[in-house]
Design an enzyme around this catalytic site. Sequence first.
Site, PDB file in Angstrom:
ATOM      1  N   ARG A 290       0.825  -1.220   0.000  1.00 52.51           N
ATOM      2  CA  ARG A 290       0.000   0.000   0.000  1.00 52.51           C
ATOM      3  C   ARG A 290       0.861   1.273   0.000  1.00 52.51           C
ATOM      4  NH1 ARG A 290      -3.729  -0.553   4.587  1.00 52.51           N
ATOM      5  NH2 ARG A 290      -2.211   0.657   5.745  1.00 52.51           N
TER       6      ARG A 290
ATOM      7  N   TYR B 231     -11.001  23.734  -9.395  1.00 51.24           N
ATOM      8  CA  TYR B 231     -11.619  22.560 -10.036  1.00 51.24           C
ATOM      9  C   TYR B 231     -12.860  22.144  -9.225  1.00 51.24           C
ATOM     10  CZ  TYR B 231     -11.962  17.608 -11.429  1.00 51.24           C
ATOM     11  OH  TYR B 231     -12.403  16.379 -11.847  1.00 51.24           O
TER      12      TYR B 231
ATOM     13  N   ASP C 276      -2.902  23.947  -6.742  1.00 51.79           N
ATOM     14  CA  ASP C 276      -3.088  22.921  -7.781  1.00 51.79           C
ATOM     15  C   ASP C 276      -2.297  23.374  -9.007  1.00 51.79           C
ATOM     16  OD1 ASP C 276      -4.009  21.419  -9.990  1.00 51.79           O
ATOM     17  OD2 ASP C 276      -5.935  21.027  -9.014  1.00 51.79           O
TER      18      ASP C 276
ATOM     19  N   LYS D 278      -3.295  14.112 -16.127  1.00 56.40           N
ATOM     20  CA  LYS D 278      -3.359  14.999 -17.303  1.00 56.40           C
ATOM     21  C   LYS D 278      -2.062  14.898 -18.110  1.00 56.40           C
ATOM     22  CE  LYS D 278      -7.129  16.010 -15.162  1.00 56.40           C
ATOM     23  NZ  LYS D 278      -8.333  15.283 -15.435  1.00 56.40           N
TER      24      LYS D 278
HETATM   25  C1  LIG Z   1      -7.050  21.254 -12.305  1.00 57.55           C
HETATM   26  C2  LIG Z   1      -7.471  19.861 -11.968  1.00 57.55           C
HETATM   27  N1  LIG Z   1      -7.145  19.358 -10.770  1.00 57.55           N
HETATM   28  C3  LIG Z   1      -7.502  18.109 -10.405  1.00 57.55           C
HETATM   29  C4  LIG Z   1      -8.224  17.305 -11.261  1.00 57.55           C
HETATM   30  C5  LIG Z   1      -8.609  15.930 -10.824  1.00 57.55           C
HETATM   31  O1  LIG Z   1      -7.815  14.980 -11.443  1.00 57.55           O
HETATM   32  P1  LIG Z   1      -8.291  13.450 -11.549  1.00 57.55           P
HETATM   33  O2  LIG Z   1      -9.242  13.384 -12.679  1.00 57.55           O
HETATM   34  O3  LIG Z   1      -7.031  12.695 -11.741  1.00 57.55           O
HETATM   35  O4  LIG Z   1      -8.939  13.117 -10.239  1.00 57.55           O
HETATM   36  C6  LIG Z   1      -8.595  17.786 -12.519  1.00 57.55           C
HETATM   37  C7  LIG Z   1      -9.377  16.949 -13.450  1.00 57.55           C
HETATM   38  O5  LIG Z   1      -9.885  17.390 -14.449  1.00 57.55           O
HETATM   39  C8  LIG Z   1      -8.210  19.099 -12.879  1.00 57.55           C
HETATM   40  O6  LIG Z   1      -8.552  19.625 -14.066  1.00 57.55           O
END
Ligand SMILES: Cc1ncc(COP(=O)(O)O)c(C=O)c1O
Length: 389
Positions: free
Chosen positions: A53, A106, A178, A203
């Site tokens: 884990r 987000y 982020d 991404k």
């Molecule tokens: C800026 C941003 N942060 C976090 C996430 C979340 O990522 P995940 O889809 O891997 O959970 C996204 C998803 O679109 C995003 O655009």
Amino acid sequence: MSAKDGAEPETRLIHTRKDRLGRVTVNPPVERASTVLFRTEEALYGPKPTYGRMGLTVHRELEEGFRVLEGARFARLAGNGLQACALAIASVVEAGDHLLFTDSLYGPTARFCEERLKKMGVAADRFDPRIGAGIEALFRDNTAAIVLESPGSLTFEISDLPAIAEVAHKRGIRIVCDNTWGAGLHYKPLALGADITVQALTKYVVGHADAFAGAAATNDGGLAVKLAATSEDWGITLAPDDAYLAVRGLRTLKTRLKAHEAAGLEIARWLETRPEVAGVIHPALPSHPDHAIWKRDFTGSNGLFSFVLKPYSQEAQIRFFDALTLFGMGFSWGGFESLIIPCDEQLTRLPGDWTAAKDGQLMRVHVGLEAPGDLKADLEAGFAALSAG
Ligand SMILES: Cc1ncc(COP(=O)(O)O)c(C=O)c1O
């Protein structure tokens, strides 16, 4: 000093393998394991991870790559980007605290702040992403953390991280950023004042729309301990095959990002000339209201931006999407493929935000690695269909 020591990030991302002596493969092994076997009780209860884990070889390699990307001393992995955001935020607040989060965070991370944390005794308020040092007026005695995302999701405002950090740090307030759009290569939140940087590796790092992964990193030893404890209490893991795909993505990240950036700018500039388009929202274009801050703090862009389509009927918009054969309609971004989504439905913004006054449909575009000329022809077919009814 070896050539590796002073090398550029893109070189170091290719050479994260530790031991090149003896029999070693270029790529790390993927150990699919919960149980790890030991010969002695001392080793079983020893300092190294003794259970799958906590991750094995491929996870350690991905952590090393993420540290390189973000200029960080400590990194922690998660199963996806949203989980990494939740992990980072939950590591800097506790019951009784107050949190501030950017209005264009987000959506699911905003929901975590507004709804999940509330159930856990943490109050949260949104702030205007362009507030800068003015955020000080929103501080309460119990404000413990600020959550930023720059550029913001869907609407791409750039926040003045250094200005926010200066007033926040005077009050001991932690900043979580982020950094999925900046992807670590084009934006360095830790160097600009953030305490924790987070990415949805799903991404650009994975880059092929075929795996999920997330990570959080910091230079603060105390925060690293908190991240580790929160991660272990919540049982956060990253599947080894997904970790492998993220490691593989790291090797070509810079090359792909540069291609996305060039094609993204070409399409964005072309869209600015189209009569069907009311405006293009791309921080690397001089027309963007925060372009000066972007130029100061970022070293590049990518393929993700938005534009406002002038007002057309619902039927015309359906014809627009039906006519597209290269741009797909689907969530996520950062992969090799081009995507487009209408996003008015997702817009939840503070009253008075510019989006309320915009005249038309907000569209988010991800420009993939196809030839830009083909992508323009695809959008041109969509635009022609708008008035073909
Ligand atoms: C800026 C941003 N942060 C976090 C996430 C979340 O990522 P995940 O889809 O891997 O959970 C996204 C998803 O679109 C995003 O655009």
